[in-house]
Design an enzyme around this catalytic site. Structure first.
Site, PDB file in Angstrom:
ATOM      1  N   ASP A  91     -39.502  55.739  44.588  1.00 41.41           N
ATOM      2  CA  ASP A  91     -38.436  55.142  45.404  1.00 41.41           C
ATOM      3  C   ASP A  91     -38.621  55.590  46.849  1.00 41.41           C
ATOM      4  O   ASP A  91     -39.339  56.557  47.121  1.00 41.41           O
ATOM      5  CB  ASP A  91     -37.054  55.577  44.890  1.00 41.41           C
ATOM      6  CG  ASP A  91     -36.829  57.071  44.991  1.00 41.41           C
ATOM      7  OD1 ASP A  91     -37.761  57.828  44.634  1.00 41.41           O
ATOM      8  OD2 ASP A  91     -35.756  57.506  45.442  1.00 41.41           O
ATOM      9  N   GLU A 155     -35.581  59.935  43.796  1.00 43.62           N
ATOM     10  CA  GLU A 155     -35.657  61.195  44.537  1.00 43.62           C
ATOM     11  C   GLU A 155     -34.872  61.105  45.835  1.00 43.62           C
ATOM     12  O   GLU A 155     -34.250  62.066  46.256  1.00 43.62           O
ATOM     13  CB  GLU A 155     -37.127  61.537  44.825  1.00 43.62           C
ATOM     14  CG  GLU A 155     -37.356  62.982  45.240  1.00 43.62           C
ATOM     15  CD  GLU A 155     -37.190  63.266  46.714  1.00 43.62           C
ATOM     16  OE1 GLU A 155     -37.064  64.444  47.072  1.00 43.62           O
ATOM     17  OE2 GLU A 155     -37.159  62.325  47.526  1.00 43.62           O
TER      18      GLU A 155
HETATM   19 ZN   LIG Z   1     -40.396  62.475  49.200  1.00 46.50          ZN
END
Ligand SMILES: [Zn+2]
Length: 461
Positions: A91, A155
């Site tokens: 992501d 993340e």
């Molecule tokens: Zn990163």
């Protein structure tokens, strides 16, 4: 397979790695609320395909309840060989102000040896590095160690499902060493092992003085407004020299590399007349001490404001803590400080749950065998001695791994450099860094596979 042959094999494979990076960058995989989650799923599927084609034949999506999918796969190595978990995330951060990009964020462009695009560095480069390193090793048959790959899908936007991802899949993810390819080199071409990360926590503080706004002509003078009171509280967070005034936080002297002030100033773009605040060396302040900052402020906007005493105001205060400091205690120290510095008896309340978001930092023990082998691999790949450099930032996965798998060795590196502008506009990655970190990773895995107990003992000495 000697170093040179591995180097040539990886160099020959780079067009494919660059092509894979382009495929990934074209997918706008922002996981934040308001963005289409189908794009994050698409990047998970493309990541799975890339790993699959690299030889991780069982690569598959790991679904998380209410979260964006991660990708996992493994290749068993020889009996008794160590298990290495390779990590990256698929992501990306939102693109930010689109008009400030020189080229469209999701149309990768290669210019002067760098690929530009959102996620080209953070952290789609990490996926490509792992895939290319695996391809290079599998060309000789079975890998020298057992390899597991996990590529996270949220993340940048959430730590909510991190316990589910790591603890919920502990049997899948269990490893002796984790290689986190979500870091980078101190400068382009300077091989760097990222040896520490700070912890981070935050809280929303609200000040209230009145149940509702009152006319400032009728009541102003004796009754303070909430913004002024909150400003006084915020002002108390630093001493006059700019060092953090919250009591009870840990700090230590940084004994590793010192960061030169001129480079730091230039890289950050801080205005010439602005003094750098705090006490101790730059590295002490950036890597081994706390930092407190106000991230957001809720109060009436200037447009539409009128002659009233503002009844309440809120601020989100972020606290970064030294590696090793306890985030729960640090957050309590922040709360105690804010409460005890409230002037004039104003009401102070707090919002925010103490979840995993109250993240620990981490100090890598660089004397352990995998770190030593990684430093050696970096030096061979770059042809110059590697350095250990701390990071002022935080990677919540790292404390989650060390809590779940006591004794696991953590390595953090990657293809990013000081010009990557991650999270900002015009993000980019130097393609030669992708190649060299791939080589370092392949050398590291090969060497780790050859690390017998005897060799490990030699490394320990
Ligand atoms: Zn990163």
């Amino acid at each position: 397979m000697d170093d040179r042959a591995l180097r040539e094999r990886i160099a020959g494979d780079m067009p494919r790695a660059i092509d894979e990076l382009e495929r990934l960058v074209r997918i706008p995989s922002m996981g934040h609320p308001g963005y289409d989650p189908a794009n994050v799923r698409a990047s998970a599927e493309t990541t799975r395909d890339i790993l699959n084609e690299a030889g991780v034949t069982d690569a598959r999506l790991l679904e998380l309840d209410g979260g964006h999918p991660a990708v996992f796969g493994e290749i068993p190595g020889p009996d008794g060989a160590p298990t290495v978990l390779l990590y990256a995330h698929h992501d990306v951060q939102p693109e930010g102000p689109i008009e400030e990009w020189d080229t469209p964020p999701f149309e990768p462009v290669v210019k002067d040896g760098r690929m530009y695009g959102r996620g080209a560095a953070d952290d789609k480069s990490g996926i490509v590095v792992h895939a290319a390193a695996i391809r290079a090793l599998l060309a000789d048959g079975r890998p020298p160690v057992s390899i597991k790959v996990v590529v996270e899908g949220e993340e940048e936007c959430s730590t909510e499902h991190l316990p589910q991802l790591v603890q919920g899949n502990a049997d899948l993810l269990r490893a002796d060493v984790a290689v986190i390819a979500d870091g980078g080199n101190y400068r382009t071409g300077v091989p760097t092992l990222n040896s520490s990360i700070r912890g981070v926590t935050d809280i929303v503080v609200q000040v209230r003085v009145l149940p509702r706004a009152q006319h400032s002509g009728s009541y102003g003078g004796p009754i303070p407004d909430a913004i002024t009171a909150l400003a006084r509280i915020i002002a108390s967070l630093h001493h006059d020299d700019g060092s953090v005034a919250i009591e009870g936080l840990q700090r230590f002297e940084w004994t590793g590399m010192q960061i030169p002030e001129d480079e730091f100033r230039e890289e950050s773009g801080v205005l010439d007349q602005v003094e750098l605040i705090g006490a101790g060396t730059l590295s002490d302040r950036l890597l081994a001490g706390p930092a407190v900052a106000v991230l957001g402020f809720d109060a009436p906007a200037i447009a539409g404001s009128s002659n009233q005493i503002v009844p309440f105001a809120r601020a989100r205060v972020s606290l970064r803590i030294a590696p090793g400091d306890d985030p729960v205690a640090a957050r309590q120290a922040l709360v105690d400080h804010l409460r005890s510095h409230a002037p004039w008896g104003v009401e102070v309340t707090f919002e925010g749950t103490l979840g995993f978001e109250a993240g620990h930092g981490h100090l890598v023990d660089t004397t352990r065998p995998a770190s030593r082998a990684a430093m050696d691999a970096l030096a061979r790949a770059y042809g110059r001695e590697a350095i250990e450099m701390g990071s002022g930032g935080s990677i919540p996965l790292v404390p989650m791994l060390t809590q779940t798998f006591p004794g696991i060795e953590i390595l953090i590196w990657g293809a990013m450099d000081e010009r990557s502008f991650i999270h900002s506009v015009n993000e980019s990655v130097e393609l030669s860094e992708v190649e060299r970190i791939t080589l370092a990773e392949a050398l590291f895995l090969r060497n780790l596979g050859g690390v017998s107990e005897e060799a490990a003992a030699r490394l320990e000495r």
